[in-house]
Design an enzyme around this catalytic site. Structure first.
Site, short mmCIF file in Angstrom:
data_model
loop_
_atom_site.label_atom_id
_atom_site.label_comp_id
_atom_site.label_asym_id
_atom_site.label_seq_id
_atom_site.Cartn_x
_atom_site.Cartn_y
_atom_site.Cartn_z
N PRO A 102 -37.73 -19.65 12.25
CA PRO A 102 -38.93 -20.90 12.22
C PRO A 102 -38.94 -21.67 10.92
O PRO A 102 -38.34 -21.16 9.93
CB PRO A 102 -40.11 -20.47 12.60
N GLY A 104 -39.59 -24.19 7.96
CA GLY A 104 -40.62 -24.62 7.00
C GLY A 104 -41.92 -23.61 6.89
O GLY A 104 -43.12 -23.84 6.28
N LEU A 107 -39.70 -18.43 5.50
CA LEU A 107 -38.80 -17.55 5.95
C LEU A 107 -37.31 -17.51 5.63
O LEU A 107 -36.64 -16.95 6.43
CB LEU A 107 -39.01 -16.99 7.60
N GLY A 108 -37.05 -18.52 4.63
CA GLY A 108 -35.88 -18.66 4.08
C GLY A 108 -34.76 -19.68 5.14
O GLY A 108 -33.59 -19.27 4.90
N SER A 110 -33.98 -22.69 5.21
CA SER A 110 -33.25 -23.59 4.46
C SER A 110 -32.06 -22.76 3.59
O SER A 110 -30.83 -23.20 3.73
CB SER A 110 -34.06 -24.46 3.51
N ALA A 112 -30.64 -19.88 4.63
CA ALA A 112 -29.91 -19.22 5.42
C ALA A 112 -29.08 -20.26 6.06
O ALA A 112 -27.72 -20.13 6.36
CB ALA A 112 -30.66 -18.47 6.51
N ASP A 152 -33.86 -16.37 -2.59
CA ASP A 152 -33.53 -16.76 -0.92
C ASP A 152 -32.02 -16.67 -0.52
O ASP A 152 -31.79 -15.82 0.45
CB ASP A 152 -34.26 -18.00 -0.37
O1 PMV Z 1 -42.61 -19.98 0.81
P1 PMV Z 1 -41.24 -19.65 0.12
O2 PMV Z 1 -40.46 -18.64 0.90
O3 PMV Z 1 -40.58 -21.06 -0.12
O4 PMV Z 1 -42.02 -19.01 -1.19
C1 PMV Z 1 -42.01 -19.35 -2.28
C2 PMV Z 1 -42.09 -18.33 -3.30
C3 PMV Z 1 -43.05 -18.78 -4.67
O5 PMV Z 1 -43.16 -17.69 -5.63
C4 PMV Z 1 -44.48 -19.50 -4.24
C5 PMV Z 1 -42.34 -19.86 -5.29
C6 PMV Z 1 -41.04 -19.55 -6.02
O6 PMV Z 1 -40.19 -20.48 -6.53
O7 PMV Z 1 -40.76 -18.38 -6.35
#
Ligand code: PMV
Length: 317
Positions: A102, A104, A107-108, A110, A112, A152
């Site tokens: 899914p 936004g 879960l990474g 962008s 992936a 990520d």
């Molecule tokens: O929601 P995500 O997967 O984009 O997580 C961001 C993780 C944070 O620690 C909130 C920000 C960061 O840059 O590490």
């Protein structure tokens, strides 16, 4: 000729937000993937097809990506343009993305997308090393997410469990642990940059409290690595709830996320927000004894699915 590559999404198991200020975070890739198929076109265009829409642009217009909309497609156009330039190819490329992740919700997706597209597009010319895929994918992602740490993308390329901190960067954990997670998607799209800014304000106003919470987070992460090594699910669940409590204190939970956590707590070992919060997803730790019950609880109030750690990372198909 087609070149196909697939890359996994990720969850943050421990340490989000505090990682921005130097604490170690623990991430793992999950068995939900984006698969990218690339092929040459005779016409000198780059064409991108995905669940989020289709777009084609003349290669000559891609020198200035600032004029490419929607913005989230810029990294993909960059990847194609870069590969065509590097290989002085007088052709076009069509890129098709199919996603199980899914969009936004932390879960990474962008990363992936960038990782699988980098491998797939460049695979039309030659297979790149994992290190080069990572370097190029991060470069592409930074076109829209300037501050991305690259964590990520790293976990998407290499797969498995990893720690990340701002000083050392990513370090792969050699542990192979088959953690089972129920991921519950609140369906509230979050904006990571906004929430990171909100936490920065919180930190400035509550300096002492934030320091105390940071010490607590460091302890949680240290203990979590040991618990993962021992496959101690009970301990890991408790640590997840402790981590969740810290995230609540810095204000990144929402009413919906609180409801999901309290529902998950009824049957799983523990649950917490994963990623920035302010929406997005929660993860809850389960095994064969409580997975069905947990997914049925959470499934009534969210989009829920099972996930396992992926140990493959980027792969060519
Ligand atoms: O929601 P995500 O997967 O984009 O997580 C961001 C993780 C944070 O620690 C909130 C920000 C960061 O840059 O590490």
């Amino acid at each position: 000729m087609k070149s196909i590559a697939s890359a996994p999404g990720k969850v943050i198991l421990f340490g989000e937000h505090f990682v921005v200020y130097g604490t170690k975070a623990i991430l793992c890739s999950i068995n939900k993937r984006i698969t990218t198929t690339s092929q040459f076109l005779d016409k000198k265009i780059v064409k991108i097809k995905s669940d989020l829409g289709e777009k084609e642009i003349d290669i000559d217009s891609l020198a200035n990506l600032d004029e490419v909309f929607p913005e989230f497609l810029r990294p993909l156009f960059h990847i194609a343009y870069d590969a065509l330039e590097e290989n002085s190819k007088n052709k076009g490329i069509e890129i098709t993305l199919e996603s199980e992740i899914p969009y936004g919700v932390g879960l990474g997706s962008s990363s992936a997308a960038c990782v699988s597209a980098t491998a797939s597009v460049n695979g039309l010319f030659r297979k790149l090393t994992k290190e080069t895929i990572l370097k190029k994918a991060i470069e592409a992602e930074r076109i829209i997410f300037k501050q991305t740490s690259g964590a990520d993308s790293a976990v998407s390329v290499f797969g498995g469990l990893m720690t990340f901190d701002t000083k050392i960067g990513y370090e792969k954990l050699s542990i192979r642990n088959n953690l089972n997670l129920v991921i519950a998607n609140s369906l509230q799209i979050h904006n990571t940059q906004e929430i990171v800014k909100q936490v920065k304000n919180f930190k400035e106003i509550n300096k002492e409290l934030f320091e105390k919470l940071t010490i607590k987070e460091e302890e949680i992460v240290k203990n979590a690595i040991v618990a993962i090594e021992k496959n101690d699910l009970k301990k890991l669940g408790v640590l997840m709830l402790e981590n969740q409590y810290l995230l609540e204190q810095i204000g990144v939970s929402t009413e919906k996320l609180d409801i999901l956590i309290s529902e998950a707590k009824k049957s799983s070992y523990g649950a917490k927000i994963t990623g920035a919060g302010g929406g997005g997803c929660i993860i809850s730790l389960v095994d064969e004894n409580n997975s069905k019950e947990t997914i049925s609880h959470l499934g009534k109030i969210s989009n829920s699915f099972m996930a396992k750690i992926d140990y493959t990372g980027i792969t060519y198909l």
